[in-house]
Scaffold this active site. Structure first.
Site, PDB file in Angstrom:
ATOM      1  N   TYR A 155       0.850  -1.188   0.000  1.00 43.05           N
ATOM      2  CA  TYR A 155       0.000   0.000   0.000  1.00 43.05           C
ATOM      3  C   TYR A 155       0.883   1.235   0.000  1.00 43.05           C
ATOM      4  CZ  TYR A 155      -5.019  -0.361   0.099  1.00 43.05           C
ATOM      5  OH  TYR A 155      -6.326  -0.495  -0.276  1.00 43.05           O
ATOM      6  N   ASP A 201      -6.389  13.696 -24.815  1.00 43.78           N
ATOM      7  CA  ASP A 201      -6.358  12.268 -24.486  1.00 43.78           C
ATOM      8  C   ASP A 201      -5.536  11.576 -25.567  1.00 43.78           C
ATOM      9  OD1 ASP A 201      -6.785   9.594 -24.151  1.00 43.78           O
ATOM     10  OD2 ASP A 201      -8.952   9.757 -23.837  1.00 43.78           O
ATOM     11  N   GLU A 236      -0.489   4.715  -0.614  1.00 42.47           N
ATOM     12  CA  GLU A 236      -1.349   5.887  -0.875  1.00 42.47           C
ATOM     13  C   GLU A 236      -0.548   7.168  -0.676  1.00 42.47           C
ATOM     14  OE1 GLU A 236      -4.724   5.439   1.686  1.00 42.47           O
ATOM     15  OE2 GLU A 236      -5.796   4.169   0.261  1.00 42.47           O
ATOM     16  N   ARG A 287      -1.269  -2.500 -18.835  1.00 46.37           N
ATOM     17  CA  ARG A 287      -2.535  -1.777 -18.809  1.00 46.37           C
ATOM     18  C   ARG A 287      -2.487  -0.715 -17.728  1.00 46.37           C
ATOM     19  NH1 ARG A 287      -5.339  -4.509 -22.109  1.00 46.37           N
ATOM     20  NH2 ARG A 287      -6.996  -2.984 -22.035  1.00 46.37           N
ATOM     21  N   THR A 342      -3.316   6.220 -22.006  1.00 47.88           N
ATOM     22  CA  THR A 342      -3.146   4.844 -21.565  1.00 47.88           C
ATOM     23  C   THR A 342      -1.681   4.489 -21.770  1.00 47.88           C
ATOM     24  OG1 THR A 342      -3.669   4.060 -23.784  1.00 47.88           O
ATOM     25  CG2 THR A 342      -5.468   4.055 -22.198  1.00 47.88           C
ATOM     26  N   LYS A 350      -1.260   0.874 -25.224  1.00 46.43           N
ATOM     27  CA  LYS A 350      -1.564   0.836 -26.659  1.00 46.43           C
ATOM     28  C   LYS A 350      -0.252   0.992 -27.434  1.00 46.43           C
ATOM     29  CE  LYS A 350      -6.255   2.074 -25.542  1.00 46.43           C
ATOM     30  NZ  LYS A 350      -7.335   3.072 -25.570  1.00 46.43           N
TER      31      LYS A 350
HETATM   32  C1  LIG Z   1      -8.410   3.268 -24.791  1.00 45.30           C
HETATM   33  C2  LIG Z   1      -8.818   4.667 -24.561  1.00 45.30           C
HETATM   34  C3  LIG Z   1      -9.181   5.116 -23.275  1.00 45.30           C
HETATM   35  C4  LIG Z   1      -9.464   4.234 -22.092  1.00 45.30           C
HETATM   36  O1  LIG Z   1      -8.569   3.381 -21.641  1.00 45.30           O
HETATM   37  P1  LIG Z   1      -8.958   2.232 -20.604  1.00 45.30           P
HETATM   38  O2  LIG Z   1      -7.620   1.872 -20.064  1.00 45.30           O
HETATM   39  O3  LIG Z   1      -9.632   1.171 -21.376  1.00 45.30           O
HETATM   40  O4  LIG Z   1      -9.843   2.833 -19.566  1.00 45.30           O
HETATM   41  C5  LIG Z   1      -9.444   6.470 -23.117  1.00 45.30           C
HETATM   42  N1  LIG Z   1      -9.372   7.307 -24.153  1.00 45.30           N
HETATM   43  C6  LIG Z   1      -9.063   6.908 -25.391  1.00 45.30           C
HETATM   44  C7  LIG Z   1      -9.009   7.907 -26.491  1.00 45.30           C
HETATM   45  C8  LIG Z   1      -8.794   5.569 -25.635  1.00 45.30           C
HETATM   46  O5  LIG Z   1      -8.518   5.182 -26.891  1.00 45.30           O
END
Ligand SMILES: *Cc1c(COP(=O)(O)O)cnc(C)c1O
Length: 421
Positions: A58, A204, A60, A239, A230, A233
């Site tokens: 933990y 994002d 936090e 993840r 993220t 990707k």
């Molecule tokens: C994949 C994605 C997310 C979310 O990611 P998670 O880890 O699945 O919550 C947010 N924004 C965009 C543009 C994405 O492509």
């Protein structure tokens, strides 16, 4: 050909059901072509960090300001991770604790907004993400949503139209970035429009973070108040999520990740993110990102030559969006036909979509994972031909068998993380 999973060997003796399912999944991943644009394969080192004692801890708070004792090594790991993130993206500050991209976005919103404030994000059916204001997501429940989309004619964002829409809607935050946009995004234009309407700009970066890290797409960092991403990707990490921001917003971002949206950070995942960011900072990563984009272009060319229609006519990044509306075939049926032939993609809405999100009229195809596997432009030609064969004859069993055979042979030629390569 084992991808090296010591934990699953232990599980074989203590939990057979879970062991068998993991083994089944491993075989599935190794024996098919992974072309879901949001997926990738991490290195054995990135994976090794996940199965460690860090999951016990933990921690936090943030390094140096924790709510628990025994955090010396957690601090060390998180400091390294934050330093690598800020260096890779040339940002002032990073919070590496978000459990996912959605969590990162939640922190990005609530650092600056109150419930009921207006946000403006890309419409889901035009390529946006659920967290950009969809009514079935927290973003659509907590905020008043004004969406923007792409031009139906060419599938591109029209920045003049975006500006007009922002002037009309006067949102408190504009969200740039998408999940299914195959072209370069002008983050500078988003930044200018946000300034003009006195809105925050949240970018994002989830899908293209790896391309930005390797300078194969312009960076949003100088043009946004906050950048979320993220890590799993194109960035090729575990993840999870990261929030980047300017120094002036560091405290509010940290406070919003914890204690507002989350409890304790996942220290094993943070260690794994650190390893992945280290890989992205190493010289080989730029070459990987370049090949991802080259492969997507080659695949687009191969499909176009076979008469397959692409939204925007092609791609600048790691993904393409196939428009099936000129065929008697839904995205759902195309996805199923391709999966039977060993090629995994996902159905996707197209701009001006008339079918439901469960059926759709498009396919999203990405090259990050097959590029990690080692496939190059020649293979993209071959794979493009197979995809076109299946789209031309989706219900023909001999075609499916022939393509499946080719896929199996190609997968055997490009084993994942073969120590011999
Ligand atoms: C994949 C994605 C997310 C979310 O990611 P998670 O880890 O699945 O919550 C947010 N924004 C965009 C543009 C994405 O492509």
């Amino acid at each position: 050909m084992r991808a090296g999973h010591p934990a699953s060997d232990l599980l074989a003796t203590v939990d057979e059901a879970i062991h068998l399912a993991i083994e089944g999944e491993e075989k599935r991943q190794l024996g098919q072509l992974e072309m879901i644009a949001s997926e990738n394969f991490v290195s054995p080192s990135v994976r090794a960090a996940l199965a460690t004692v860090l999951t016990h801890k933990y921690a936090e708070g943030v390094p140096g300001r924790r709510y628990y004792g025994g955090c010396a090594f957690a601090d060390e790991i998180e400091d390294i991770c934050r330093a690598r993130a800020t260096r890779l993206f040339d940002a002032d500050h990073a919070n590496v604790q978000p459990h996912s991209g959605s969590q990162a976005n939640m922190a990005g919103y609530f650092a600056f907004l109150e419930p009921g404030d207006r946000i403006m994000g890309m419409d889901l059916s035009h390529g946006g993400h659920l967290t950009h204001g969809s009514p079935v997501n927290f973003s659509g429940r907590f905020f008043d949503v004004a969406s923007y989309g792409v031009r139906e004619g060419d599938g591109l964002i029209d920045y003049d139209e975006l500006r007009d829409a922002a002037l009309r809607a006067r949102p408190k935050m504009i969200v740039s970035g998408a999940s299914a946009y195959p072209r370069t995004i002008d983050f500078e234009a988003f930044g200018e429009i946000a300034r003009e309407v006195d809105a925050y700009h949240m970018c994002d970066l989830s899908h293209i973070a790896g391309l930005v890290a390797a300078s194969h797409h312009p960076s949003p960092v100088p043009h946004a108040d906050v950048v979320t991403t993220t890590t799993h990707k194109t960035l090729r990490g575990p993840r999870g999520g990261i929030v980047l921001c300017q120094a002036e917003h560091a405290r509010v971002i940290d406070r919003t990740v914890f204690p507002f949206t989350q409890g304790g950070p996942l220290m094993h995942v943070i260690a794994s993110k650190a390893v992945a960011l280290g890989e992205a900072l190493a010289p080989g990563f730029a070459d990987y990102a370049r090949r991802v984009v080259e492969n997507a272009r080659e695949l687009a060319a191969a499909l176009r030559e076979r008469g397959v229609r692409l939204v925007s006519g092609g791609t600048d990044n790691h993904l393409l969006l196939v428009d099936l509306r000129d065929r008697d075939l839904s995205g759902k049926d195309a996805e199923t036909a391709l999966e039977e032939a060993g090629i995994t993609v996902n159905k996707n809405t197209v701009p001006g979509e008339e079918r439901s999100p469960f059926v759709t009229s498009g396919l999203r195809i990405g090259t990050p994972a097959v590029t990690t596997r080692g496939l190059g432009r020649d293979e993209m030609r071959t794979v493009g031909g197979w995809i076109a064969d299946i789209l031309d004859r989706p219900h023909d069993a001999p075609t499916a068998r022939r393509v499946r055979g080719g896929v199996t042979e190609l997968c055997a030629r490009y084993p994942l993380f073969d120590p011999g390569r």
